[in-house]
Design a protein around this motif. Structure first.
Motif, PDB file in Angstrom:
ATOM      1  N   ARG A 105       0.847  -1.193   0.000  1.00  0.00           N
ATOM      2  CA  ARG A 105       0.000   0.000   0.000  1.00  0.00           C
ATOM      3  C   ARG A 105       0.882   1.242   0.000  1.00  0.00           C
ATOM      4  O   ARG A 105       1.955   1.238   0.586  1.00  0.00           O
ATOM      5  N   LYS A 106       0.365   2.299  -0.569  1.00  0.00           N
ATOM      6  CA  LYS A 106       1.036   3.602  -0.482  1.00  0.00           C
ATOM      7  C   LYS A 106       0.727   4.188   0.893  1.00  0.00           C
ATOM      8  O   LYS A 106      -0.394   4.077   1.395  1.00  0.00           O
ATOM      9  N   SER A 107       1.706   4.837   1.477  1.00  0.00           N
ATOM     10  CA  SER A 107       1.507   5.503   2.753  1.00  0.00           C
ATOM     11  C   SER A 107       0.571   6.695   2.565  1.00  0.00           C
ATOM     12  O   SER A 107       0.676   7.431   1.574  1.00  0.00           O
ATOM     13  N   GLU A 108      -0.354   6.870   3.506  1.00  0.00           N
ATOM     14  CA  GLU A 108      -1.256   8.018   3.429  1.00  0.00           C
ATOM     15  C   GLU A 108      -0.491   9.314   3.675  1.00  0.00           C
ATOM     16  O   GLU A 108      -0.837  10.352   3.125  1.00  0.00           O
ATOM     17  N   ARG A 109       0.545   9.268   4.490  1.00  0.00           N
ATOM     18  CA  ARG A 109       1.357  10.450   4.793  1.00  0.00           C
ATOM     19  C   ARG A 109       2.263  10.844   3.645  1.00  0.00           C
ATOM     20  O   ARG A 109       2.459  12.008   3.366  1.00  0.00           O
ATOM     21  N   ASP A 110       2.887   9.836   3.036  1.00  0.00           N
ATOM     22  CA  ASP A 110       3.871  10.090   1.978  1.00  0.00           C
ATOM     23  C   ASP A 110       3.667   9.044   0.887  1.00  0.00           C
ATOM     24  O   ASP A 110       4.014   7.880   1.065  1.00  0.00           O
ATOM     25  N   GLY A 111       3.102   9.458  -0.221  1.00  0.00           N
ATOM     26  CA  GLY A 111       2.774   8.548  -1.314  1.00  0.00           C
ATOM     27  C   GLY A 111       3.970   7.839  -1.927  1.00  0.00           C
ATOM     28  O   GLY A 111       3.813   6.871  -2.662  1.00  0.00           O
ATOM     29  N   ARG A 112       5.176   8.312  -1.623  1.00  0.00           N
ATOM     30  CA  ARG A 112       6.381   7.653  -2.150  1.00  0.00           C
ATOM     31  C   ARG A 112       6.739   6.412  -1.350  1.00  0.00           C
ATOM     32  O   ARG A 112       7.495   5.565  -1.807  1.00  0.00           O
ATOM     33  N   VAL A 114       6.077   2.864   0.354  1.00  0.00           N
ATOM     34  CA  VAL A 114       5.241   1.671   0.213  1.00  0.00           C
ATOM     35  C   VAL A 114       5.229   0.944   1.554  1.00  0.00           C
ATOM     36  O   VAL A 114       6.278   0.693   2.157  1.00  0.00           O
TER      37      VAL A 114
END
Length: 165
Positions: A105-112, A114
């Motif tokens: 999943r992508k982090s909600e805080r930082d889309g970079r 995983v």
């Protein structure tokens, strides 16, 4: 504490090295050779049991790290708790993800970033295997009294810490 010495394969190997190289102290083989042998046999047993689930020991280590965590983990966190390399974590998690045992999943805080999380199917595999693994480990240690286990764990911890990261 006097324990009767029952010879094992490591005794033979240590004696052979001592005969071949009498100028060297082969005593460390008595300790480290047994640690290696125990680790090898335990790993082989685990590998055989994991074959039923279609996963390798390294894959199980990743699933176990995720199952133990109370949240999704970054790959770097899985590296630090499994002692596997970053490159192998990437490869392992891709395969586990394809098989539905973990999700990325992508982090909600930082889309970079995983994050990795065990799926219900992955957790079911861990739930099925970890009691069997602990029971097998218990059989391996059955001849040791609780105080002997504590002493052995303490001594091995000292060696582990002295080796550093």
């Amino acid at each position: 504490m006097s324990i009767p010495a029952v010879p094992d394969i490591v005794d033979r190997i240590q004696q052979e090295w001592a005969q071949a190289y009498p100028q060297l102290d082969a005593q460390p083989i008595g300790v480290l050779g047994r640690i290696q042998r125990i680790a090898t046999v335990a790993s082989q047993r685990l590998d055989r049991n994991l074959e039923v689930h279609g996963v390798t020991r390294s894959e199980f280590d990743v699933l176990g790290a995720l199952a133990r965590a109370d949240r999704p983990l970054r790959a770097s966190e899985v590296v630090s708790t499994t002692m596997l390399s970053g490159a192998s974590i990437t490869k392992l998690t891709e395969g586990l993800s394809r098989r539905g045992l973990l999700e990325r999943r992508k982090s909600e805080r930082d889309g970079r970033v995983v994050l990795l999380a065990v799926t219900d199917e992955g957790r079911a595999l861990v739930d099925a295997e970890i009691p069997r693994r602990l029971a097998d480990d218990e059989r391996i240690l059955a001849d040791l009294a609780p105080d002997e286990r504590e002493l052995l764990a303490s001594l091995l911890r000292r060696i582990s810490v002295s080796m550093g990261e």
